[in-house]
Design a protein around this motif. Structure first.
Motif, short mmCIF file in Angstrom:
data_model
loop_
_atom_site.label_atom_id
_atom_site.label_comp_id
_atom_site.label_asym_id
_atom_site.label_seq_id
_atom_site.Cartn_x
_atom_site.Cartn_y
_atom_site.Cartn_z
N PRO A 66 -53.82 18.98 49.69
CA PRO A 66 -52.92 20.11 49.96
C PRO A 66 -53.64 21.41 50.33
O PRO A 66 -53.25 22.10 51.27
CB PRO A 66 -52.15 20.26 48.64
N ASN A 67 -54.72 21.72 49.62
CA ASN A 67 -55.42 22.97 49.89
C ASN A 67 -55.99 23.02 51.32
O ASN A 67 -55.88 24.04 52.01
CB ASN A 67 -56.55 23.15 48.86
N LYS A 70 -53.07 23.38 53.78
CA LYS A 70 -52.54 24.76 53.78
C LYS A 70 -53.44 25.69 54.61
O LYS A 70 -52.96 26.44 55.48
CB LYS A 70 -52.47 25.26 52.33
N ALA A 97 -47.53 22.58 50.57
CA ALA A 97 -48.73 23.39 50.83
C ALA A 97 -48.79 23.72 52.33
O ALA A 97 -49.11 24.85 52.72
CB ALA A 97 -49.98 22.65 50.39
#
Ligand code: C5P
Length: 233
Positions: A66-67, A70, A97
């Motif tokens: 997710p990071n 994003k 995200a």
């Protein structure tokens, strides 16, 4: 939501793409830039096509933690595309995200849609290689619902699934559908196809059309034929 025909510009470089778009003169079709063109021509192709006045579906199908999704979405969102996408298989956390990432510094954001099961994945390979033992249509619908629960704007799916997706996820949940061929056209490697007119009846919001336009003897005429069939004007 305005329905439209999106031309898949599956070319291997900027020169061919811009020469192709020059054929359309003052008409500015919605275009899809996919991995092949993006990886060969770089982010500048998005800026250049945007500067020429086209709307863009930047089809890079993100799928990572997710990071990373994003932060990557934050970078590509600033290129100015109108639609971005990611894989629903990345989970709801990853889709949420991605949605946080697409918000631009000026407060606007592109539409964000999810890829469900690629049409190149059939039920047998999904069972065998992915160990997903449900029917593929249930998996597609489940991914569509997950995308909706994540706050996304829609999904990419077969036009054959568009009506079902609208029934399950609501009529405002966008369906972007490749696999379009003219009645008398060459199907090529697409397996399940619909004509622009049938996709319209099935409720597709955007149709993505590549070779029936890009490989046509007269691409501009093929584009207008497609618009006429799909939008009825
Ligand atoms: O040339 P054609 O009309 O088959 O091109 C369809 C476009 O849509 C291509 O860019 C292809 O990669 C893309 N696509 C697809 N099927 C999917 C997802 C994307 O054909 N399920």
């Amino acid at each position: 939501m305005a329905k439209d025909v999106i031309i898949a510009c599956d070319f291997d470089g900027a020169k061919k793409t811009l020469e192709f778009l020059d054929l359309f003169k003052d008409v500015k079709p919605f275009v899809k830039i996919g991995m092949e063109l993006f990886y060969s021509a770089g982010p500048d192709i998005v800026r250049e096509v945007k500067k020429r006045g086209h709307k863009i579906f930047l089809d890079l199908k993100l799928h990572d933690i997710p990071n990373t999704v994003k932060k990557s979405m934050a970078v590509i969102s600033e290129l100015g595309a109108d639609i971005l996408d990611l894989h629903a298989a990345g989970t709801i956390n990853m889709m949420k995200a991605g949605l946080e990432g697409v918000r631009r510094k000026d407060g606007t954001r592109p539409l964000l849609v999810a890829i469900t099961q690629l049409t190149s994945t059939d039920e047998e390979s999904m069972h065998r290689d992915l160990l997903i033992d449900k029917p593929i249509k249930d998996v597609v619908m489940h991914y569509a619902l997950s995308a909706k629960a994540s706050g996304l704007d829609g999904i990419v799916c077969s036009p054959l699934e568009a009506a079902g997706v609208h029934e399950t996820c609501g009529k405002n949940f966008l369906t972007i559908t490749p696999g379009i061929r003219f009645e008398d056209g060459d199907v090529g490697d697409q397996k399940r196809v619909m004509t622009p007119a049938a996709a319209r009846k099935a409720g597709s919001d955007y149709i993505v059309v590549g070779r029936p336009i890009t490989a046509a003897f007269d691409p501009v005429a093929a584009y207008f034929k497609c618009v006429k069939e799909f939008l009825g004007n």
